[in-house]
Design an enzyme around this catalytic site. Structure first.
Site, short mmCIF file in Angstrom:
data_model
loop_
_atom_site.label_atom_id
_atom_site.label_comp_id
_atom_site.label_asym_id
_atom_site.label_seq_id
_atom_site.Cartn_x
_atom_site.Cartn_y
_atom_site.Cartn_z
N HIS A 212 -1.74 63.61 70.20
CA HIS A 212 -2.72 63.29 71.26
C HIS A 212 -3.64 62.38 70.52
CE1 HIS A 212 -0.62 66.20 73.71
NE2 HIS A 212 -0.93 65.46 74.63
N GLU A 455 9.11 68.13 81.18
CA GLU A 455 9.12 68.03 79.67
C GLU A 455 9.44 69.11 78.80
OE1 GLU A 455 4.89 67.37 79.39
OE2 GLU A 455 4.15 68.94 80.50
N ASP A 479 6.77 65.45 75.09
CA ASP A 479 7.23 66.84 75.02
C ASP A 479 8.60 67.14 75.10
OD1 ASP A 479 4.87 68.52 74.17
OD2 ASP A 479 4.03 67.66 76.22
N CYS A 526 6.20 59.13 82.14
CA CYS A 526 4.94 59.10 81.59
C CYS A 526 4.67 59.43 80.29
CB CYS A 526 3.89 59.72 82.66
SG CYS A 526 4.12 61.45 82.41
C1 PEP Z 1 4.38 64.04 77.66
O1 PEP Z 1 4.64 65.04 77.30
O2 PEP Z 1 5.26 63.14 77.44
C2 PEP Z 1 3.15 63.80 78.54
C3 PEP Z 1 2.96 62.76 79.13
O3 PEP Z 1 2.12 64.77 78.57
P1 PEP Z 1 1.15 64.93 77.14
O4 PEP Z 1 1.59 63.48 76.17
O5 PEP Z 1 -0.07 64.84 77.55
O6 PEP Z 1 1.67 66.21 76.46
MG MG Z 2 3.20 66.83 77.72
#
Ligand code: PEP
Ligand code: MG
Length: 588
Positions: A212, A455, A479, A526
């Site tokens: 992140h 995910e 994920d 996303c």
């Molecule tokens: C993902 O897992 O692709 C996602 C968009 O959520 P995050 O990156 O916040 O875990």
């Molecule tokens: Mg995620």
């Protein structure tokens, strides 16, 4: 001497500037420039805080003396003497003064910068006793920082001060010197601070490509390299460095020729960015007339502005957990959340906003001091919807806040990391309960479309269940890749195994897209795959019509879309999907 440190390329572009070394534990210390008129005040703040700590130590010494040698062992009084000596040492006081007067650093920043320099000198000492005094120095500086906390409010001057000692080839003396941050690690919460700070880029020793921290760096559109092992050890405070975010490398103390080369690269990138920005108002339509939806991923309500500026037609992912992080355990209540969601909704001026319920845990701890990492496998632990369902009162607060914000515009409610039917049922029941609570209180609320993130492989393999309950699906590839390939997305040691083009990953993504569409349901990607231009054609060929990414990535992805013909891409994409080694097909 010039040298390079290699890591992972996570956010594109080039930054050239002076290194600011910050210990991970002190990244949350405020970093801002002061006005020249405030130099004396800042020096005084440090002096007063230091004097208060000196006083405190002397008080302890006196009380120890009163208790006598039995209760006050010699070692303890000797240690306090060392602390006093360190605090009053000229290299600390003069150094701090230097950073304030020469660089216009705020007091806390000046103090931690000088601490890093002296700590390095301790590290290099031969004598083990003296080497260990580094810990004492860190302790006393920590005390001074605590004294200063809240003593003055920062005046942010978001520009570097003018300097005249810059390499000629790169900058003339009318320009500002950018600063780049070098740290062992940065947490996602640190990144929030970072957003408001003065740095032009950063490098960390640890971290994976889709951690992140890397994601926030991409959202800020500043060059960044993570997993550059040893970077924070080898770079010295104030070294000139180049961060090449495209190649994943940091060059320390570059030669004039290298500097000139990167200066050129930087100007080229600026030109390209300017060119792409002109696509802002161009609708994202392929050559064969397919309309593609380009949405933005945001972390804070204020990011809505960047989303609009980039030409996003909505927010596809508002990572609400950033409202929850770095608050020392005090979570935002319903009202605070409602105001934040409402700001995001109103900020998008009628365009839809997809708010994802809180996804903390794994590499997004609520606080650095909270030891979520104490669990052996935090990514497999109590994170995202599991965390929310474990605390229904907290979750209801968030659901009510989102439903209330939905009265101000178009809101989609997205649930992260679902895998089980009973989790889906429990979540839906709580949404229903939140609605009833709002009705009972007479609070206005709006209707929302309900979406589930796909995910976890278990979800991707039981899509019918999800399609039964939800209006749309959003594929969280970050994920999905992590859990399908069993690699920790935040661990640079396994970063080479993180592969969006693994046949298993592609199959799960492709099947989710086609099954959702066959059921007449919306489907979006996303995760970071959506903003990766090298994958745009493949996702279009797999039938994807909705992409959500950092605003900064939208123009380049749009350019790919404008040049694509989905009818022609389709057979090629199916071949890639069928291949044992899709990456080879992609480059063929
Ligand atoms: C993902 O897992 O692709 C996602 C968009 O959520 P995050 O990156 O916040 O875990
Ligand atoms: Mg995620």
């Amino acid at each position: 001497m010039s040298f390079a440190v290699h890591g992972l390329a996570v956010a594109r572009g080039v930054a050239i500037g002076r290194a600011v070394l910050v210990a991970s534990s002190r990244v949350d210390v405020a970093h801002y420039f002061i006005a020249p008129a405030d130099m004396a005040r800042e020096i005084d703040r440090v002096r007063q805080a230091r004097n208060a700590v000196v006083e405190e130590i002397m008080r302890i010494q006196r009380s120890l003396e009163e208790r006598g040698p039995k209760e006050a062992p010699h070692e303890l009084t000797a240690l306090l003497d060392v602390h006093l000596m360190l605090l009053q040492d000229e290299s600390l006081t003069l150094g701090v003064k230097h950073w304030i007067t020469e660089r216009l650093y705020n007091a806390e920043w000046a103090l931690t910068t000088q601490l890093e320099i002296i700590a390095r000198q301790f590290d290099e000492m031969e004598d083990p006793y003296l080497r260990e005094r580094k810990a004492d120095l860190e302790q006393v500086v920590e005390r001074v920082l605590r004294q200063m906390k809240g003593a003055a409010s920062p005046i942010t001057v978001p520009r570097s001060p003018r300097r005249s000692d810059q390499p000629d080839l790169l900058l003339d003396d009318t320009m500002d010197v950018p600063l780049v941050l070098v740290a062992h690690d940065l947490s996602p919460a640190d990144m929030l601070q970072f957003k408001q700070s003065v740095f032009a880029g950063f490098v960390t020793d640890v971290g994976g490509k889709t951690s992140h921290t890397a994601i926030v760096a991409r959202s800020m559109d500043i060059p960044a390299v993570v997993g550059a092992r040893g970077a924070s050890q080898w770079v010295r405070q104030d070294d000139w460095v180049i961060i090449d975010g495209d190649a994943g490398v940091m060059i320390v103390d570059p030669s004039p020729i290298i500097l000139a080369e990167y200066g050129f690269k930087q100007r080229q990138a600026d030109l390209e960015r300017g060119r792409l920005a002109r696509l802002r108002h161009t609708p994202a339509v392929t050559l064969d007339g397919q309309k593609i939806e380009l949405l933005a991923n945001i972390e804070m309500p204020e990011d809505a502005q960047a989303a609009l500026q980039a030409g996003a037609v909505g927010v596809g992912l508002f990572r609400s957990e950033f409202l929850f992080m770095g608050r020392e355990g005090k979570l935002p209540d319903e009202e605070e959340q409602y105001q934040a969601y409402r700001r995001a909704v109103e900020g998008m001026h009628g365009l839809p906003v997809t708010i994802r319920t809180v996804d903390v845990g794994a590499d997004k701890p609520l606080d650095k001091t909270v030891k979520e990492g104490a669990n052996l496998n935090p990514a497999l632990g109590l994170r995202a919807i599991r965390w929310s369902l474990a605390d229904p009162a907290m979750f209801l607060n968030q659901l009510r806040a989102i439903l209330r914000a939905a009265a101000h515009g178009r809101v989609n409610l997205l649930i992260p990391m679902l895998a089980h039917a009973h989790e889906i049922r429990a979540t839906l029941a709580l949404i229903q309960q939140a609605r009833k609570q709002l009705d009972a209180r007479g609070h206005v609320h709006g209707t929302v479309s309900l979406g589930a993130m796909i995910e976890v492989p278990a979800a991707a393999l039981s899509l019918r269940l999800f399609l039964k309950y939800f209006d749309f699906l959003s594929i969280g590839t970050n994920d999905l890749i992590q859990y399908t390939l069993a690699i920790d997305r935040a661990d640079e040691a396994v970063a080479h195994l993180y592969d969006p083009l693994h046949p298993a990953v592609l199959r799960l993504v492709a099947e989710t897209i086609s099954l959702a569409q066959a059921h007449g349901k919306g489907v979006c990607v996303c995760g970071e795959m959506a903003g990766d231009v090298s994958l745009t054609r493949l996702l279009l060929g797999l039938g994807l019509h909705s992409f959500s990414m950092h605003p900064a990535q939208i123009p380049a992805v749009k350019q790919e879309i404008l040049r694509a013909d989905t009818a022609k891409l389709r057979p090629w994409a199916l071949r890639v999907l069928d291949s044992d080694e899709p990456a080879n097909e992609l480059t063929a």
